[in-house]
Design a protein around this motif. Structure first.
Motif, PDB file in Angstrom:
ATOM      1  N   ILE A  43       0.843  -1.205   0.000  1.00  0.00           N
ATOM      2  CA  ILE A  43       0.000   0.000   0.000  1.00  0.00           C
ATOM      3  C   ILE A  43       0.874   1.248   0.000  1.00  0.00           C
ATOM      4  O   ILE A  43       0.685   2.165  -0.804  1.00  0.00           O
ATOM      5  N   GLU A  44       1.834   1.301   0.905  1.00  0.00           N
ATOM      6  CA  GLU A  44       2.704   2.484   1.001  1.00  0.00           C
ATOM      7  C   GLU A  44       3.523   2.684  -0.266  1.00  0.00           C
ATOM      8  O   GLU A  44       3.647   3.812  -0.751  1.00  0.00           O
ATOM      9  N   THR A  96       2.797   1.677  -3.250  1.00  0.00           N
ATOM     10  CA  THR A  96       1.887   2.058  -4.328  1.00  0.00           C
ATOM     11  C   THR A  96       1.543   3.533  -4.221  1.00  0.00           C
ATOM     12  O   THR A  96       1.566   4.263  -5.226  1.00  0.00           O
ATOM     13  N   ARG A  97       1.240   3.999  -3.016  1.00  0.00           N
ATOM     14  CA  ARG A  97       0.954   5.426  -2.811  1.00  0.00           C
ATOM     15  C   ARG A  97       2.140   6.287  -3.275  1.00  0.00           C
ATOM     16  O   ARG A  97       1.952   7.305  -3.954  1.00  0.00           O
ATOM     17  N   ILE A 127      -4.188  10.426  -3.902  1.00  0.00           N
ATOM     18  CA  ILE A 127      -5.223   9.462  -3.534  1.00  0.00           C
ATOM     19  C   ILE A 127      -6.378  10.238  -2.909  1.00  0.00           C
ATOM     20  O   ILE A 127      -6.239  10.829  -1.843  1.00  0.00           O
ATOM     21  N   THR A 151      -9.602   8.836  -2.458  1.00  0.00           N
ATOM     22  CA  THR A 151     -10.433   7.937  -1.664  1.00  0.00           C
ATOM     23  C   THR A 151      -9.678   6.648  -1.396  1.00  0.00           C
ATOM     24  O   THR A 151      -8.750   6.291  -2.124  1.00  0.00           O
ATOM     25  N   GLU A 152     -10.079   5.969  -0.334  1.00  0.00           N
ATOM     26  CA  GLU A 152      -9.519   4.659  -0.027  1.00  0.00           C
ATOM     27  C   GLU A 152     -10.641   3.814   0.566  1.00  0.00           C
ATOM     28  O   GLU A 152     -11.266   4.213   1.541  1.00  0.00           O
ATOM     29  N   ASP A 208     -11.480   0.098   2.074  1.00  0.00           N
ATOM     30  CA  ASP A 208     -10.984  -1.182   2.588  1.00  0.00           C
ATOM     31  C   ASP A 208     -12.111  -2.196   2.414  1.00  0.00           C
ATOM     32  O   ASP A 208     -13.014  -2.288   3.240  1.00  0.00           O
ATOM     33  N   ARG A 232      -7.818  -3.477  -1.067  1.00  0.00           N
ATOM     34  CA  ARG A 232      -7.993  -2.035  -0.891  1.00  0.00           C
ATOM     35  C   ARG A 232      -8.124  -1.370  -2.250  1.00  0.00           C
ATOM     36  O   ARG A 232      -7.368  -1.684  -3.166  1.00  0.00           O
ATOM     37  N   LEU A 287      -7.803   2.200  -4.080  1.00  0.00           N
ATOM     38  CA  LEU A 287      -7.302   3.565  -3.973  1.00  0.00           C
ATOM     39  C   LEU A 287      -7.853   4.365  -5.143  1.00  0.00           C
ATOM     40  O   LEU A 287      -7.686   3.982  -6.302  1.00  0.00           O
ATOM     41  N   ASN A 326      -9.173   4.064 -10.548  1.00  0.00           N
ATOM     42  CA  ASN A 326      -9.068   3.143  -9.413  1.00  0.00           C
ATOM     43  C   ASN A 326      -7.821   2.280  -9.521  1.00  0.00           C
ATOM     44  O   ASN A 326      -7.488   1.786 -10.592  1.00  0.00           O
TER      45      ASN A 326
END
Length: 135
Positions: free
Chosen positions: A17-18, A20-21, A31, A33-34, A36, A53, A55, A80
């Motif tokens: 996740i990190e 990718t961000r 980003i 929206t997120e 889960d 998740r 993003l 997305n």
């Protein structure tokens, strides 16, 4: 046409996740929206699933250009990006970005081609950056 541009990582879900961000940010995407999905489906339906998740990534410049061509394009924005654990191999994390060419195909507006091409280039660069940082 493929629905997604994708890559895989062999790391923890939180690290994916990190990373990718970060990779998206380096290509000008924020980003917005997120979601889960794992937590939402558990809370709403009592359903257990793997880490998943969504993003909602947006490149403001490209979004502005697209909206100027077709105001309804906002229905397809943001782009997305899904980060999910592989159901068959829990040590593999799959990162998938919506193929921007779908905007052109869905709307049948050739004026969106250069915007979709640039978004594709940027998303591919973000995915390539993830691949290059594999441990």
């Amino acid at each position: 046409m493929d629905l997604a541009l994708s890559t895989t990582l062999h790391t923890t879900f939180d690290d994916a996740i990190e990373r990718t961000r970060t990779a998206l940010a380096e290509q000008g995407f924020g980003i917005l929206t997120e979601i889960d999905m794992q937590a939402t489906l558990k809370a709403k339906l009592g359903h257990d699933m793997e880490d998943y998740r969504i993003l909602g990534a947006c490149n403001p410049t490209l979004a502005h250009q697209a909206v100027e061509i077709n105001r309804q394009i906002g229905l397809l924005l943001p782009c997305n990006v899904v980060v999910r654990r592989d159901r068959t191999d829990p040590d593999t994390i799959i990162i998938e970005a919506m193929n921007p060419q779908l905007m052109v195909q869905v709307t049948d507006q050739p004026a969106l081609d250069p915007i979709a091409d640039e978004a594709t280039t940027l998303l591919r660069a973000a995915l390539a950056a993830l691949e290059s940082t594999q441990p």
